[in-house]
Structure formats: structure tokens, C-alpha cells
Scaffold this active site. Structure first.
Site, PDB file in Angstrom:
ATOM      1  N   SER A 235     -30.913 -46.709  84.749  1.00 32.18           N
ATOM      2  CA  SER A 235     -32.284 -46.248  84.684  1.00 32.18           C
ATOM      3  C   SER A 235     -32.374 -44.788  85.100  1.00 32.18           C
ATOM      4  O   SER A 235     -31.773 -43.936  84.468  1.00 32.18           O
ATOM      5  CB  SER A 235     -33.146 -47.153  85.553  1.00 32.18           C
ATOM      6  N   GLU A 361     -37.030 -53.253  77.211  1.00 32.10           N
ATOM      7  CA  GLU A 361     -37.162 -52.252  78.259  1.00 32.10           C
ATOM      8  C   GLU A 361     -38.611 -52.024  78.707  1.00 32.10           C
ATOM      9  O   GLU A 361     -38.870 -51.680  79.855  1.00 32.10           O
ATOM     10  CB  GLU A 361     -36.580 -50.917  77.781  1.00 32.10           C
ATOM     11  N   HIS A 471     -36.203 -54.543  81.657  1.00 33.86           N
ATOM     12  CA  HIS A 471     -35.540 -53.356  82.185  1.00 33.86           C
ATOM     13  C   HIS A 471     -34.844 -53.686  83.502  1.00 33.86           C
ATOM     14  O   HIS A 471     -35.451 -54.219  84.426  1.00 33.86           O
ATOM     15  CB  HIS A 471     -36.572 -52.256  82.417  1.00 33.86           C
TER      16      HIS A 471
END
Length: 550
Positions: A235, A361, A471
Site C-alpha cells: 500500500s 482494492e 485492500h
């Protein structure tokens, strides 16, 4: 951009000389750095040294300054516990929709929205985990982990790198693991004209770079080879990895030779002065507005007062979601242009890399906009927060690529399920592609003909209600010592993720855009093609590069 940190709460989980304890020696491991003896912790097949300071503490007048290299170590140090996390931005809970199953509610309440980390401005420490039998002559490859958290939260203690080192040992590709804290939120990513003029932008990235410099100087003492370093992140951590690839004209300065990115690529950002409004807000909130030097004034205000003002600015879970207040921006020093422009210019490190995403995501970040239920509201939302400079016709065309049809939304491939509102899956699809999927594909399209590249897609946990393959869910594939871990440690050692006993992972090329796809069920991986939503992502990439929203 988030950039999930707390998922691992759920997991079970020149320079000196070293005298590490071999497996048959039960004493604590020690390493000599300069003139100091640093004592760590023996833990099964690995030794750990935790909480080692790698810069001077960024406190007092060093707040909002570039990281200062630590002087030679000359005092014995007990490195047996993680250091404090850097100050975190408060996270607010969006309205949780009714009907979510207990496990989903528990995930949200017990991880993302309830994580409490002891923090301090004196937080720039790193950790080293090495095989217990490593010595200065071992020359083992090194992997440096950069955690995620939206550039506003996270720390190293959430991630136990022992599972990574253990897997490397098991596969006979032993490696050394390093992780570092870095400054977050406004303390690490303050943005304004004042910051630009002072040359102190992107301090969080500068902290990471300083940790890499420390590794070059000291890692051989722990058994690592400073010429065999891979940087790896998830991330915001993966985005950081990508930005280290495009800084300095693509010159790595010998700090790393490969990169591994989970849910993060070179992403579109504008000039650092675009953060002026947030800077002015905290200047006013802290009483610094009347100061002749507002930046110096911010260095001197009490931390509690500063954080109270920062916590009133948008976070990743605010209504505007991934258009966060504090993130890397073009400062003319670390970033000389929009990262995607730098990639287009070829100003990127020519090293092998792996990059990938989770299938869904955007779902996690769409929970804060559940009040949007109509087509016109989606257009208004995108115009207001994402593309304020784009003509309405551009946004209307975007809506055609991301239609209201819930069967085409995210979580993908779930038909009529998970439609928390008529627009939830649509917004989730758009967010996930704009920030994660499209930048990844653009990066691969630009670089696969120049260097070896591999790509993956995680479609595991697809049955999680509302979130799907959300995510950060790919973290479970890697920090638990699972199948992705094997690909990682082999890549760290051999610059190729493939090895015996695994599905062979072909490189990604424009002619054959192969994706190693992780699945639930009896077939855990398969090779698929990276061609889904091709027209939509191409349009997104071209539009965003023209009308930057960060």
C-alpha cells in the site's frame, strides 16, 4: 492512499563486527556497531535486534527537518523491544451499514478503527531479523520492509518478519529482514510553499532513504550483503518503494537492486504547494498564523496541539476517502515531477520488480460514502473531490466506463450481491482502479520491455461480505509464511520468484500480460491475463495524468 497497516493484528503472528549466537548457544545475540555492543533476542531459528535508532530523533528543532544521520554508536544498547511508533493520525469510523456479518464487523472494529499504538516523535528506529547462524561473512541477501497505512498510520511492530526469515531458511535461500519506522501524516508529509522553499518536503520518504543508507553501512555486521538489497512494501509502503525507484533520476545509488510492491505503484501527484490549504489550517489552529516564520513556529508548538489540528484534516476513511491530506508530492527535491511523468520519461530505476493488487482494492474506502445513492451524486462526488479541474464531459465519459450496473462493480464477480447502496459497487470499482489497478498496469506497460517484471492478482477472501478481496488482504498470503512468501524470498535471493514446488510464474510482457492469480479453493494459484477493464483503465490513466487530483 491507504494502505492498510493493522491487518496483521489478525495474523498469528562501515561498520562493525558481530558475534551472533549459533543455534546451540542460548545466550542473547550481540552485534558490535562502531564502538557499541547491541544486544538482541534469540528466537528459535532467528535472532532479532529491535528498535535500533538510525537517525537523530526528529524532535525539538529537528521537527520538520531532513533526517540527520546518527553519529557513530558508542554506548551499549539493548535492542530487545520495538521502538515507539511515529505519531498517528486519528481514524474516524464511517457509518457501518446494517446487515454486515459478525466477522466483518469484528474486522472493522477490532483492527482498522481500534488500533492504538504507543507513539512518540522519537520514533525513527529500525529492526533486523537474521538467521541465528548468520555471521559477517554470510553475505546474505536483504529484504527491507516498508509498511503501509495511508502515509498517516502504521508501524513496524505489527509485522513480525520472523516468518519471512524462517521461510527463507526452509527454502535454503536464507535472508536478512529489515523494517523501519518513518514519519507519518503532516509530520512526514507537510506540504506548502513554505515547505517547498525550505526544502523539507517528503520527510517520510527521506526517513526511509536514510534507513537504506544505514543498511549499506551496517547490515554486513548482521550477516547481510549490502549489494543484494530488495525493497518491499504494501500500500503506502509499496507506493514508497515505487517512489524510490523514480527519485534521483532513477539512480538507486546502490541502495537496492530489486523491488516488490503489493497494492502500490508510481501514482499521480501534483506540486507540494497543492497542500497549502491544509498547511494554513494547522498554522491557524496552532496559533502560528501571526508568526513571521510559520514553519519554525510549527516546530515549537506542543505535539498534542499539533496533532489535535492534524486530526481535524481528512484521513483515508473520511468522506473524500483516498484523496487524503498528507501524502508524497512533487517537491523539486525527492520528486522532481509527477511520478507517472517520470516513468513516461524513463526516469526510473532499471531493476527487476514484482507488483500486484487485490481484486477489490476500493471496497474498504467506499464505506465512507454510502450516502451516495444516485447517478448524479456520483458525478458530483467525483467532480468535487477527485477531478475538480476536469470538464463535466470528461467525468460523464468516465461514468460510462464505470456504469451503475451493480453486476459490473466491486467486489467484482459477485453479481447482485454486496450492493450496500445502488452506487457502492460502482464507486468501489472506480476507486480501486484509479488509485491501484490502473497505475500498476501503466507502470508495467511502460517498463516491461526494459526490465524483468512480474505481476500478481489476489482474489482470495472473495466471500467476505461487502469487502470481497479487499485492500490489504494479500498480506495474509505473505506474512503467514504462505505461498506468496516463497515467491518473495526466492526473488530476494535470485531476482526471480520461481523455484521448485511452485507454479511457475512467467514475466509480464505487453504481448503476454501474465498475472499470477491467487485463489481460494482447491486450486490456489493460476496464470491469468491482465486485460480486464482495459479501455476503462486506459481512459482513467490518461484523464488522471491530465487532471491531477492529489
Amino acid at each position: 492512499m491507504l494502505f492498510l497497516w493493522p491487518l496483521l493484528v489478525l495474523l498469528a503472528t562501515c561498520c562493525g563486527f558481530v558475534a551472533t549466537s549459533p543455534l546451540n548457544n542460548h545466550g542473547p545475540p550481540t552485534v558490535t556497531l562502531d564502538n557499541a555492543t547491541v544486544t538482541g533476542v534469540a528466537s528459535g531459528s532467528v535472532n532479532k535486534w529491535l528498535g535500533i535508532p538510525f537517525t537523530l530523533p526528529p524532535i525539538g528543532n529537528l521537527r520538520f527537518q531532513l533526517p540527520q544521520p546518527i553519529p557513530p554508536y558508542n554506548t551499549s544498547y539493548s535492542a530487545i523491544a520495538y521502538g515507539s511508533s511515529c505519531p498517528q493520525q486519528a481514524v474516524s469510523l464511517p457509518g457501518v451499514p446494517p446487515g454486515l456479518p459478525t466477522e466483518t464487523l469484528n474486522y472493522l472494529s477490532e483492527t482498522i478503527y481500534k488500533i492504538v499504538l504507543p507513539s512518540s516523535e522519537d520514533c525513527l528506529t529500525l529492526n533486523v531479523i537474521a538467521p541465528a547462524n548468520a555471521s559477517p561473512g554470510s553475505n546474505l541477501p536483504v529484504v527491507i520492509w516498508i509498511f503501509g497505512g495511508g502515509f498517516e498510520s502504521g508501524d513496524t511492530s505489527t509485522y513480525d518478519g520472523s516468518s519471512i526469515v524462517d521461510k527463507a531458511i526452509d527454502l535454503n535461500v536464507p535472508a536478512v529482514y529489515v523494517s523501519m519506522n518513518y514519519r507519518l501524516t503532516a509530520l512526514g508529509f507537510l506540504a506548502s510553499e513554505e515547505v517547498k522553499q525550505a526544502g523539507v518536503g517528503n520527510l517520510g520518504l527521506q526517513d526511509q532513504r536514510q534507513a537504506m543508507i544505514w543498511v549499506q553501512k551496517y547490515i554486513s555486521a548482521f550477516g547481510g550483503d549490502p549489494t543484494k538489497v530488495t525493497i518491499w512494501g504494501e500500500s503506502a509502503g509499496a507506493m514508497s518503494v515505487a517512489l524510490h525507484m523514480v527519485t534521483n533520476g532513477g539512480n538507486t545509488e546502490g541502495l537496492f537492486r530489486a523491488a516488490f510492491m503489493q497494492s502500490g505503484s508510481p501514482f499521480p501527484v501534483g506540486d507540494i504547494t497543492q497542500g497549502q490549504g491544509y498547511y494554513d489550517f494547522i498554522v491557524n489552529q496552532t496559533g502560528c498564523a501571526g508568526s513571521p516564520d510559520t514553519l519554525q513556529c510549527l516546530r515549537e508548538v506542543p505535539l498534542d496541539m499539533l496533532m489535535n489540528s492534524i486530526n481535524q484534516t481528512p484521513s483515508s476513511f473520511s468522506y473524500q476517502s483516498l484523496v487524503v491530506a498528507w501524502l508524497p508530492r512533487v517537491d523539486g527535491v525527492f520528486l522532481t515531477a509527477d511520478p507517472q511523468e517520470l516513468v513516461s520519461q524513463g526516469s526510473v530505476a532499471n531493476i527487476p520488480f514484482i507488483t500486484g493488487d487485490c481484486d477489490d482494492e476500493g471496497t474498504l474506502f467506499s464505506l465512507s460514502s454510502l450516502n451516495i445513492t444516485m447517478d448524479s451524486q456520483v458525478e458530483e462526488y467525483v467532480q468535487t473531490y477527485w477531478l475538480p479541474n476536469a470538464p463535466s464531459t470528461i467525468i460523464q465519459q468516465l461514468m460510462l466506463y464505470y456504469p451503475e450496473d451493480i453486476t459490473q462493480g466491486s467486489p467484482f464477480d459477485t453479481g447482485n450481491l454486496n450492493a450496500l447502496t445502488p452506487q457502492f459497487k460502482r464507486i468501489a470499482a472506480l476507486m480501486g482502479d484509479a488509485v491501484f489497478q490502473a497505475p500498476r498496469r501503466f507502470f508495467l506497460e511502460q517498463r516491461s520491455s526494459n526490465q524483468n517484471t512480474w505481476a500478481f492478482l489476489s482474489k482470495r477472501l472473495k466471500t467476505v461480505v461487502a469487502l470481497g478481496s479487499f485492500h490489504g488482504s494479500d498480506i495474509f498470503n505473505i506474512y503467514g509464511g504462505n505461498d506468496m512468501t516463497s515467491y518473495l524470498v526466492r526473488f530476494v535471493t535470485n531476482l526471480d520468484p520461481n523455484g521448485a514446488g511452485q507454479l511457475q510464474w512467467p514475466t509480464w510482457t505487453s504481448n503476454s500480460p501474465n498475472l499470477l492469480t491467487f485463489l481460494d479453493g482447491l486450486i490456489p494459484q493460476q496464470i491469468t491475463q491482465d486485460t480486464y477493464r482495459a479501455d476503462a483503465m486506459t481512459y482513467l490513466t490518461n484523464m488522471v495524468m491530465q487532471y491531477l487530483f492529489f
